[in-house]
Design a protein around this motif. Structure first.
Motif, short mmCIF file in Angstrom:
data_model
loop_
_atom_site.label_atom_id
_atom_site.label_comp_id
_atom_site.label_asym_id
_atom_site.label_seq_id
_atom_site.Cartn_x
_atom_site.Cartn_y
_atom_site.Cartn_z
N SER A 55 0.82 -1.22 0.00
CA SER A 55 0.00 0.00 0.00
C SER A 55 0.85 1.26 0.00
O SER A 55 0.38 2.34 -0.35
N VAL A 56 2.12 1.13 0.42
CA VAL A 56 3.04 2.26 0.40
C VAL A 56 4.36 1.82 -0.23
O VAL A 56 4.67 0.62 -0.28
N ASN A 57 5.12 2.79 -0.70
CA ASN A 57 6.44 2.50 -1.25
C ASN A 57 7.48 2.54 -0.13
O ASN A 57 7.52 3.48 0.66
N ILE A 58 8.31 1.51 -0.08
CA ILE A 58 9.44 1.50 0.85
C ILE A 58 10.67 1.00 0.11
O ILE A 58 10.57 0.38 -0.95
N PHE A 59 11.83 1.27 0.69
CA PHE A 59 13.08 0.78 0.11
C PHE A 59 13.50 -0.50 0.82
O PHE A 59 13.67 -0.52 2.03
N ILE A 81 7.17 8.04 -0.77
CA ILE A 81 8.02 6.95 -0.29
C ILE A 81 8.06 7.03 1.23
O ILE A 81 8.41 8.07 1.79
N ALA A 82 7.70 5.94 1.89
CA ALA A 82 7.62 5.95 3.35
C ALA A 82 8.97 5.81 4.03
O ALA A 82 9.08 6.00 5.24
N PHE A 142 8.57 14.70 -7.86
CA PHE A 142 7.21 15.16 -7.60
C PHE A 142 6.71 14.41 -6.38
O PHE A 142 6.33 13.24 -6.45
N ILE A 143 6.72 15.07 -5.24
CA ILE A 143 6.33 14.46 -3.96
C ILE A 143 4.82 14.56 -3.82
O ILE A 143 4.28 15.60 -3.45
N ASN A 144 4.14 13.47 -4.12
CA ASN A 144 2.68 13.49 -4.17
C ASN A 144 2.03 12.83 -2.96
O ASN A 144 0.83 12.52 -2.96
N GLY A 145 2.80 12.61 -1.90
CA GLY A 145 2.25 12.00 -0.69
C GLY A 145 3.28 11.99 0.41
O GLY A 145 4.29 12.71 0.36
N THR A 146 3.05 11.16 1.41
CA THR A 146 3.96 11.05 2.55
C THR A 146 5.37 10.73 2.07
O THR A 146 5.59 9.79 1.31
N VAL A 205 0.31 15.11 2.34
CA VAL A 205 1.72 15.37 2.03
C VAL A 205 2.45 15.79 3.32
O VAL A 205 2.18 16.86 3.87
N LYS A 206 3.32 14.94 3.78
CA LYS A 206 4.17 15.23 4.93
C LYS A 206 5.60 14.83 4.56
O LYS A 206 5.83 13.75 4.02
#
Length: 571
Positions: free
Chosen positions: A88-92, A127-128, A168-172, A195-196
């Motif tokens: 549900s979120v992007n992580i590395f 990206i979380a 382009f930072i479109n979210g957290t 957006v944080k």
């Protein structure tokens, strides 16, 4: 920009030296992107090699291995979409980093692409950060340092790509996500509540280890950067623009279908000399007299770092080594090259990742994340109730604080107390919190007035026939509370939930004064309401699962972490 354009060769020199040897092999494992690259520049030797190797190894692997990045191109502008498969979120993690490196290897010789936009395919997440599980079992500082250097190396490849790069930072955007965006040449975001942006690594007992302690001070100045790095503070889009973390903010009012075109418009603008100059001018505003006195000379820097160290020790009491090590990384790094600064950062990361403090904070993080998933009623299969209007009983410090929080989150609030003097005090309490936000430039005066307009007061129950949640915050005397609950039961609609902000009195006793005990529970806020992250949801003897789940979901909607507890003395 001058610094960004000057990307030091030694920052990515190992890869730059080996790129001609390693790129073809990496490309052979990336069939989709390789075919696109071949279509754009079929005359290049590397592209030809990719075409030859693709039929041999790719078809079977591509079916088994998920792709997290998708690269497309329009009018010479590339769009790199990060959409982590199955998450549900992007992580590395290691797999994602390897794929990002492969994409960079494909693009390093691309001279036809005019710019590259990096963004997320997730709706509310950019990206979380990095996968926390990647550090929890590390016991060797050298292994921790290696993780830091590996992330830095791959981000360095991204930074050193020949075309201008725009995030382009479109979210957290947290941790490693912020650090990757700092490796881009420009950053643009949108003025949305989701957006944080932040570098919260110190909250895990480590420091930003993939360039955060080095690139952020060079971008926005030492003093501002320390506020991010040492506190783990998360900021919204507007503050990011004021501080220079991003170069432009897309207004919230723009329709979704026009957001990406707005990003492309920004890209086209910064590709012109005039547009680039405007960004440069805005960034250079940090070089004012105060900045010169504190940051541009050795004595000023010493004063700045000494004061930061004193404040850090005062806050941490010396129990948390991460903020002090992060401060040292910035101080040492700003006295040398970016490449050497990154080495210092990685070394300190290795030292911190093995500390007991880090291990314990990682455990706390995992427990908190599990808590966020707990709705207090695992067997409940229905939907939580959606609250539109909130009533607050009691206009004291807690009542006024609760009303302020509700209004800040966009809920119309009806606040009741026994007289107008008490109502005025509640309004004053809410106004003082909003005024503090205006002073800190987190709100505009117009926005404060709009939010205060959502709060209305009354000395009777007028207006309570329209609320679907009531939060009681009156004097802590059980008999008085029971009387008030009986009055509420006759006034508010049948579906309305009645919650008490009590800190110790039995909720079940209050519920017994009503004919809807299943819709009564506790919702205990801590003081000050706008700062404390936790709320207690107290399940009474007859509280329904629907009531508990609805209060938990509501707590999350207003930015709180809910803990469900049983109705017992002191909870």
């Amino acid at each position: 920009m001058a610094e960004d354009k000057k990307k030091t060769q030694d920052e990515v020199s190992p890869d730059a030296a080996e790129k001609t040897k390693s790129s073809p092999a990496k490309k052979s494992t990336k069939p989709t992107a390789s075919k696109k690259t071949t279509a754009k520049s079929s005359a290049k030797p590397a592209a030809k090699k990719t075409v030859k190797t693709t039929p041999k190894t790719t078809p079977q692997k591509s079916k088994k291995k998920a792709s997290h990045f998708k690269l497309t191109e329009k009018d010479g502008i590339g769009l790199l979409l990060f959409d982590m498969a199955g998450k549900s979120v992007n992580i590395f993690n290691e797999e994602v980093l390897r794929e990002l490196e492969s994409v960079c290897d494909e693009l390093v010789d691309n001279t036809s692409m005019r710019a590259l936009i990096l963004t997320s395919g997730k709706k509310t997440n950019f990206i979380a950060g990095a996968d926390i599980d990647g550090i929890k079992d590390i016991t060797d500082p050298a292994e921790g340092e290696k993780i830091g250097k590996e992330g830095q190396r791959i981000f360095g490849k991204f930074s050193y790509l020949p075309m201008p790069k725009i995030a382009f930072i479109n979210g957290t955007c947290m941790g490693g996500g912020t650090e990757l965006s700092l490796a881009a040449d420009y950053r643009i975001t949108i003025d949305k509540s989701h957006v944080k942006i932040g570098l919260p690594e110190v909250m895990l007992g480590i420091l930003p280890g993939w360039g955060g302690t080095q690139r952020l001070p060079r971008l926005i100045g030492i003093q501002k950067a320390l506020d991010y790095i040492l506190t783990g503070r998360r900021i919204n889009a507007k503050k990011a623009l004021r501080d220079g973390v991003v170069d432009q903010v897309i207004p919230a009012e723009i329709p979704d279908k026009e957001v990406l075109p707005a990003v492309y418009k920004f890209v086209e603008d910064v590709l012109t000399p005039a547009g680039k100059a405007r960004v440069e001018k805005r960034r250079n505003r940090k070089n004012n007299m105060q900045s010169y006195l504190l940051e541009k000379n050795p004595l000023g820097r010493k004063v700045l770092f000494d004061q930061a160290r004193k404040m850090t020790l005062k806050t941490s009491k010396g129990h948390y080594p991460a903020p002090l090590r992060a401060l040292e990384a910035v101080q040492q790094g700003m006295n040398t090259s970016l490449s050497e600064g990154l080495g210092i950062e990685a070394k300190f990361l290795g030292e911190l990742v093995v500390t007991p403090v880090c291990k314990n904070l990682v455990k706390v993080y995992h427990l908190t994340e599990e808590l966020k998933k707990d709705n207090g009623a695992p067997e409940f299969k229905g939907d939580a109730l959606i609250f539109q209007r909130v009533g607050v009983l009691g206009a004291g410090v807690m009542g006024g604080g609760i009303a302020q929080l509700m209004a800040h989150k966009g809920y119309p609030v009806r606040m009741k107390d026994i007289n107008l003097t008490a109502i005025a005090k509640g309004m004053e309490q809410a106004s003082s919190v909003f005024s503090g936000m205006v002073k800190k430039r987190r709100l505009k005066p117009r926005e404060m007035n709009e939010k205060m307009g959502l709060i209305s007061g009354t000395t009777d129950y007028s207006g309570f026939n329209k609320v679907d949640l009531v939060i009681e915050a009156i004097i802590e005397k059980l008999d008085i509370k029971k009387t008030v609950f009986a009055e509420l039961d006759k006034t508010v609609p049948e579906q309305t939930i009645i919650a008490s902000n009590t800190s110790s009195l039995p909720v079940s006793e209050m519920a017994s004064a009503t004919k809807r005990p299943e819709k009564v529970a506790g919702l205990h806020f801590f003081n000050p309401v706008h700062r404390m992250p936790l709320v207690e949801v107290i399940r009474g003897n007859k509280s329904s699962d629907e009531t508990i789940v609805s209060l938990v979901e509501f707590s999350r909607a207003i930015g709180k972490t809910a803990i469900v507890v049983k109705d017992s003395p002191g909870f």
